[in-house]
Design an enzyme around this catalytic site. Structure first.
Site, PDB file in Angstrom:
ATOM      1  N   LYS A   1     110.228  44.004  31.490  1.00  0.00           N
ATOM      2  CA  LYS A   1     111.359  43.794  30.589  1.00  0.00           C
ATOM      3  C   LYS A   1     112.675  43.814  31.371  1.00  0.00           C
ATOM      4  O   LYS A   1     113.522  42.937  31.206  1.00  0.00           O
ATOM      5  CB  LYS A   1     111.343  44.902  29.524  1.00  0.00           C
ATOM      6  N   ARG A   9     114.604  51.832  26.108  1.00  0.00           N
ATOM      7  CA  ARG A   9     113.282  51.221  25.901  1.00  0.00           C
ATOM      8  C   ARG A   9     112.454  51.277  27.170  1.00  0.00           C
ATOM      9  O   ARG A   9     112.967  51.108  28.267  1.00  0.00           O
ATOM     10  CB  ARG A   9     113.439  49.760  25.493  1.00  0.00           C
ATOM     11  N   GLY A  28     103.772  47.892  22.507  1.00  0.00           N
ATOM     12  CA  GLY A  28     103.711  48.988  21.544  1.00  0.00           C
ATOM     13  C   GLY A  28     103.120  50.272  22.079  1.00  0.00           C
ATOM     14  O   GLY A  28     102.951  51.235  21.330  1.00  0.00           O
ATOM     15  N   MET A  40     104.281  52.294  24.579  1.00  0.00           N
ATOM     16  CA  MET A  40     105.212  53.352  24.991  1.00  0.00           C
ATOM     17  C   MET A  40     106.431  53.373  24.075  1.00  0.00           C
ATOM     18  O   MET A  40     106.479  52.664  23.091  1.00  0.00           O
ATOM     19  CB  MET A  40     105.574  53.172  26.456  1.00  0.00           C
ATOM     20  N   ARG A  54     109.578  37.240  28.127  1.00  0.00           N
ATOM     21  CA  ARG A  54     108.521  37.347  29.136  1.00  0.00           C
ATOM     22  C   ARG A  54     107.597  36.148  28.949  1.00  0.00           C
ATOM     23  O   ARG A  54     107.632  35.489  27.899  1.00  0.00           O
ATOM     24  CB  ARG A  54     107.738  38.645  28.980  1.00  0.00           C
ATOM     25  N   HIS A  72     102.075  43.762  15.533  1.00  0.00           N
ATOM     26  CA  HIS A  72     101.378  44.539  16.556  1.00  0.00           C
ATOM     27  C   HIS A  72      99.903  44.170  16.625  1.00  0.00           C
ATOM     28  O   HIS A  72      99.340  43.931  17.688  1.00  0.00           O
ATOM     29  CB  HIS A  72     101.555  46.026  16.234  1.00  0.00           C
ATOM     30  N   SER A  90      71.712  34.047  51.823  1.00  0.00           N
ATOM     31  CA  SER A  90      72.239  34.243  50.477  1.00  0.00           C
ATOM     32  C   SER A  90      72.459  35.743  50.302  1.00  0.00           C
ATOM     33  O   SER A  90      71.527  36.533  50.438  1.00  0.00           O
ATOM     34  CB  SER A  90      71.254  33.714  49.434  1.00  0.00           C
ATOM     35  N   CYS A 116      73.941  35.384  45.523  1.00  0.00           N
ATOM     36  CA  CYS A 116      73.161  35.225  44.300  1.00  0.00           C
ATOM     37  C   CYS A 116      73.053  36.530  43.512  1.00  0.00           C
ATOM     38  O   CYS A 116      72.323  36.611  42.540  1.00  0.00           O
ATOM     39  CB  CYS A 116      71.782  34.655  44.598  1.00  0.00           C
ATOM     40  N   TYR A 151      78.529  28.609  48.460  1.00  0.00           N
ATOM     41  CA  TYR A 151      78.199  28.527  47.033  1.00  0.00           C
ATOM     42  C   TYR A 151      78.031  29.916  46.425  1.00  0.00           C
ATOM     43  O   TYR A 151      77.823  30.895  47.139  1.00  0.00           O
ATOM     44  CB  TYR A 151      76.932  27.690  46.792  1.00  0.00           C
TER      45      TYR A 151
HETATM   46  C1  PEP Z   1      70.465  41.003  44.780  1.00  0.00           C
HETATM   47  O1  PEP Z   1      69.975  42.017  45.237  1.00  0.00           O
HETATM   48  O2  PEP Z   1      71.700  40.786  44.714  1.00  0.00           O
HETATM   49  C2  PEP Z   1      69.596  39.960  44.242  1.00  0.00           C
HETATM   50  C3  PEP Z   1      70.100  38.811  43.828  1.00  0.00           C
HETATM   51  O3  PEP Z   1      68.291  40.255  44.110  1.00  0.00           O
HETATM   52  P1  PEP Z   1      67.686  41.107  42.919  1.00  0.00           P
HETATM   53  O4  PEP Z   1      68.764  41.338  41.930  1.00  0.00           O
HETATM   54  O5  PEP Z   1      66.574  40.308  42.369  1.00  0.00           O
HETATM   55  O6  PEP Z   1      67.259  42.321  43.633  1.00  0.00           O
END
Ligand code: PEP
Ligand code: MG
Length: 913
Positions: free
Chosen positions: A22, A91, A100, A102, A335, A451, A797, A865, A885
């Site tokens: 503010k 304020r 709202g 504080m 804001r 609010h 991965s 993953c 990825y």
């Molecule tokens: C992990 O460990 O991040 C993974 C993808 O394998 P899982 O969750 O199957 O152990």
């Protein structure tokens, strides 16, 4: 000397950390030459020091004196003077908006003498006394911590004694009397008189704003919004301007575009002859900006000019608070405004069209979390429903739940797993916990800026407000609408996109954005046209779908990270593909060994001879091959990473205790099955204290002969079969839980041999049967020795689930319930490290693994993953680390696509306008 106090002419919008949002924006507006009442800001640093040492830092008071005197000199008036007194508002204003949460105290400087001076100067005695009673009320509640009802009850009593209902029907004498009553209440509650000295009022008000940083509701809000506890709030001391000086005065809040729907054009609520919080509190129903144009064209024109200036300057939707004092417009706050997910997408696209921002910047204005909310189901238009009434569409979504009438009930019922809708006449900040617990919020009073609406929008909670036809009775715990009575526990349905309120549970259907994600923009628009309502293919929903398409398409073009899905079945793979997945980053093959096939694994484990085991594996082979054929077919042309079996073997065997009981009972009756006895012996032999650290992953592959070989064979045969059929299978084989390069080396050696033999047998020659063999990096040792592991890996991965488990030493199946609630409470972390990657620790391991791996193979493909692959914040981290990825559950694919694009776009500096 530390500067604790900044005049509004000194700061800028970039100083939010020091001056709060503010304060920084008031300074910015002052700099832009907009009409801001003069004032000054006390820094968040002063607050932090106050909270640490329990009193004002050394020279704060002196600096306040200097700033105050400068203000007084500038205006030619003195705080609380008996003639024409200067009054100020005090304020809160933290770095991140906490609506709202504080405190605010208005009219500081009024006392028994200055109230008379004010009456004289304004020529409006009623106004002066009304201002005084407001100060007593707010100061009493906020600074002196007297329950608000003490004052509101006395106020209501005065009205009913006079037989009136409206605030404005009380005259000067009534107000003078109320002032005496309020002063007596203060004396009664605190044992002391209301402080008459203006400076004492100011100092106490500043102190109470500091302290309001630590109220329960502020703490709860911060935890939810993941705002750090350590920031503190700034305090803004601003010259009072008055919206309650008669019919040519008033106060309002406005948005430069509609924050609920995203519709272009200013949107606001105005309340004539009112002050401060009256509008946001939703106590009286408000006028629209169009009404204001009728009422006061000059002020409306000026307001429009200011809003346009602000939007051009901030290049975004701004929300503002303003006051008109006798025909003169004053800006009290601005804001960049909170908005619903739909509004975020639509406004971002509009601003691109208006050439105020670039498409890259537009990606910065939306988020994956917002997209996820837009993918939620909506009410089925075709379903039979009983419309109770229509209020304002304040925060979209389709909420169904049992009606509850207070926050405590909402929390209690939600805790036992019930869906509830919190119904209130109007909400106040103390309702926060109930709003969090409820599926939706419904109020009878207040506008889109009330609010309830602001807070609900902020947390993505469905909200309908200002449904005036509802007679909400919190004591009888029921709502009456005409003859219909909805009692506590009865189901209701509220539509935050239309404002409709229905009796009973209305069925829900997929959202148009979801339809778009699955079937494309044309299909979604066609469906909208067919459905008719809301302008069909040209209406607001259609614009939303087009905006989402535009931004998601840009995200896809922009992103460097590919997005794959974690999918184990052809069905999941098809869905993931329709959501835009560019492959499968993880197929957990273990599910293929459950159900009917579990006994085949049992046979592998129980086999006494190699032949017996081979026979069991042989029986599994065609089943596995078909699994892989289905999966590779669904993902034809895209990479599919098949992970060799990972979980501990005992997961495929019967429960040890149950089996022991069965054998014991059978023993007693003399009918024991020798197979059970053998099985029990195997289960006991395989029992582990820490199975997640035991015989699983690559260790299984190395210790149970033939198991991984079976899977590699099945997968390769699937590839051969599909290739023969003219398809383009792109198989990748992944080895789990590798800690040493030697483990991978051994599995690789065996796998390559199998692949080579099968290819030779197939007669396909070198027809593109390139099957990369890679590994998961999910143990700290793997990350640290990644340069070695990369010698044997075609790709990495990162399994950030196991990496978090083993890096922290947290059992992932146990700690979330046992430890995390307390850890979040104690601030050990602000979010579970299983949800968002712990960048400093586990993230560092990922970074090391990536760097070390690429030292050996500069173009080593890197992915992730673990669950973090679908988490927005983590995706930005993985982008920064340079992964290729992320792979996440199919439903999170669209979110991940957007975030991957955002991460890439955020790296490009945007041109300053
Ligand atoms: C992990 O460990 O991040 C993974 C993808 O394998 P899982 O969750 O199957 O152990
Ligand atoms: Mg794992």
């Amino acid at each position: 000397m530390t500067q604790y106090v900044y005049d509004f002419t000194q700061g800028s919008k970039d100083q939010k950390a020091l001056l709060g949002g503010k304060g920084a924006n008031l300074a910015e507006m002052t700099k832009l030459g907009l009409p801001v009442p003069p004032g000054f800001t006390i820094t968040t640093q002063a607050c932090r020091e106050f909270l640490q040492i329990g009193s004002e830092p050394g020279d704060l008071r002196v600096q306040v004196t200097m700033a105050l005197r400068q203000l007084e000199d500038q205006l030619g008036r003195r705080l609380g003077d008996r003639h024409d007194p200067l009054l100020v508002s005090v304020r809160s204003g933290a770095q991140f908006s906490m609506p709202g949460m504080m405190e605010t105290v208005l009219n500081v400087g009024l006392n028994d003498a200055s109230v008379k001076g004010m009456a004289e100067e304004t020529g409006n005695e009623r106004f002066a006394w009304d201002s005084y009673r407001r100060l007593l009320q707010m100061f009493g509640k906020t600074v002196l911590e007297i329950p608000g009802e003490v004052f509101s009850d006395a106020w209501d009593k005065a009205k009913s004694a006079k037989g009136v209902t409206g605030d404005l029907e009380l005259d000067v004498d009534d107000l003078k009397e109320i002032v005496e009553v309020f002063k007596a209440e203060i004396k009664n509650a605190t044992g002391s008189e209301f402080p008459q000295h203006p400076r004492e009022q100011l100092d106490l008000a500043i102190r109470s704003v500091f302290q309001s940083w630590n109220t329960d509701r502020a703490k709860l809000y911060r935890r939810r919004e993941r705002i750090s506890e350590n920031l503190g709030t700034a305090v803004n001391v601003c010259t009072m301007v008055f919206g309650n000086l008669g019919d040519t005065s008033g106060t309002g809040v406005a948005f430069t575009r509609d924050p609920a729907s995203g519709q272009a054009g200013a949107y606001g609520d105005y309340l004539a002859n009112a002050q401060g919080e009256d509008v946001v509190a939703g106590i009286r129903n408000t006028l629209s900006l169009d009404d204001l144009r009728e009422l006061d064209p000059a002020s409306h024109r000026e307001l429009t000019r200011v809003m346009r200036r602000l939007e051009t300057h901030y290049r975004d939707l701004c929300d503002i608070e303003f006051t008109i004092e006798r025909g003169k417009l004053w800006m009290l706050q601005t804001r960049v405004g909170k908005r619903t997910p739909a509004a975020a997408f639509r406004i971002a696209a509009q601003l691109v069209d208006e050439q105020l921002i670039t498409l890259d910047e537009a990606l910065g204005r939306v988020s994956g979390a917002q997209l996820a909310l837009l993918m939620f189901p909506q009410f089925d238009r075709a379903a039979e429903k009983t419309l109770l009434t229509k209020g304002m569409a304040a925060s979209p979504g389709a909420a169904v739940g049992k009606a509850v009438f207070d926050s405590e009930t909402a929390v209690a019922w939600a805790a036992r797993g019930e869906q509830v809708v919190l119904v209130r006449r109007e909400t106040n900040p103390d309702d926060l916990s109930g709003m969090i617990a409820a599926a939706g919020v419904l109020t009878a009073r207040g506008g889109k800026t009330s609010h309830a609406a602001v807070v609900a929008r902020g947390m993505g909670r469905t909200c309908v407000c200002g449904a005036e036809a509802l007679n909400v009775d919190p004591v009888a715990r029921q709502i009456k609408v005409g003859d219909t009575v909805i009692a506590e526990g009865d189901e209701i349905s509220i539509d935050g996109s239309t404002g409709e309120v229905f009796a009973g549970a209305v069925p829900v259907v997929p959202s148009p954005v979801q339809t778009y994600i699955e079937s494309g923009v044309d299909a979604a628009l066609a469906e909208l046209t067919a459905a008719g309502g809301d302008g069909g293919g040209d209406g607001e929903t259609a614009q939303l779908v087009k905006a989402v398409d535009r931004l998601l398409t840009h995200a896809d073009q922009r992103s460097r990270l590919a997005v794959r899905a974690n999918a184990d079945t052809a069905e999941d793979a098809v869905r993931a593909r329709s959501f835009g997945a560019q492959g499968i980053g993880l197929c957990r093959t273990e599910h293929m060994f459950l159900g009917d096939r579990r006994t085949l694994i049992e046979r592998v484990v129980l086999a006494d001879t190699g032949d017996e085991r081979d026979a069991a594996l042989e029986a599994l082979l065609p089943l596995q091959r078909q699994d892989f054929i289905d999966l590779l077919t669904a993902m034809d042309g895209l990479p599919v990473t098949i992970r060799l079996l990972d979980p501990p073997l005992h997961e495929f065997l019967p429960d040890k205790t149950e089996l022991a009981v069965k054998v014991a009972v059978a023993d007693a009756t003399g009918e024991v099955d020798p197979k059970d006895r053998k099985l029990l012996a195997a289960v006991e032999r395989l029992h582990e204290s820490n199975p997640m650290l035991g015989l699983r992953g690559v260790r299984l592959g190395l210790l149970i002969p033939g198991l991984f070989a079976l899977q590699v064979r099945a997968a390769t045969e699937a590839v051969i079969e599909l290739t023969r059929a003219g398809k383009r299978p792109k198989l990748e084989i992944m080895v789990p839980l590798v800690g040493s390069v030697m483990e991978l080396h051994l599995v690789r050696l065996e796998s390559e041999q199998i692949i080579k033999e099968l290819v030779a047998e197939s007669g396909l020659g070198d027809k593109g049967l390139d099957i990369p063999i890679g590994t998961m990096i999910e143990l700290p040792r793997a990350a640290l020795t990644a340069h070695r592991i990369a010698e044997e890996a075609d790709f990495f991965s990162f399994g950030t689930n196991d990496l978090t488990q083993t890096g922290w030493g947290f059992s992932r199946d146990d700690v979330e319930a046992a430890i995390f609630a307390a850890y979040l409470e104690k601030g050990v972390f602000t979010i579970s490290p299983f949800e968002t990657i712990d960048a400093d620790g586990i993230g560092r391991l990922v970074k090391i693994g990536a760097e070390e791996g690429r030292k050996t193979k500069p173009d080593l493909k890197l992915g992730v993953c673990g669950e973090h692959g679908g988490d927005p914040e983590s995706i930005h981290f993985f982008h920064d680390v340079g992964l290729d990825y992320v792979s996440c559950s199919p439903f999170r694919v669209p979110v991940a696509r957007l975030e991957a694009g955002r991460a890439a776009a955020a790296g490009t500096p945007t041109e300053e306008i």
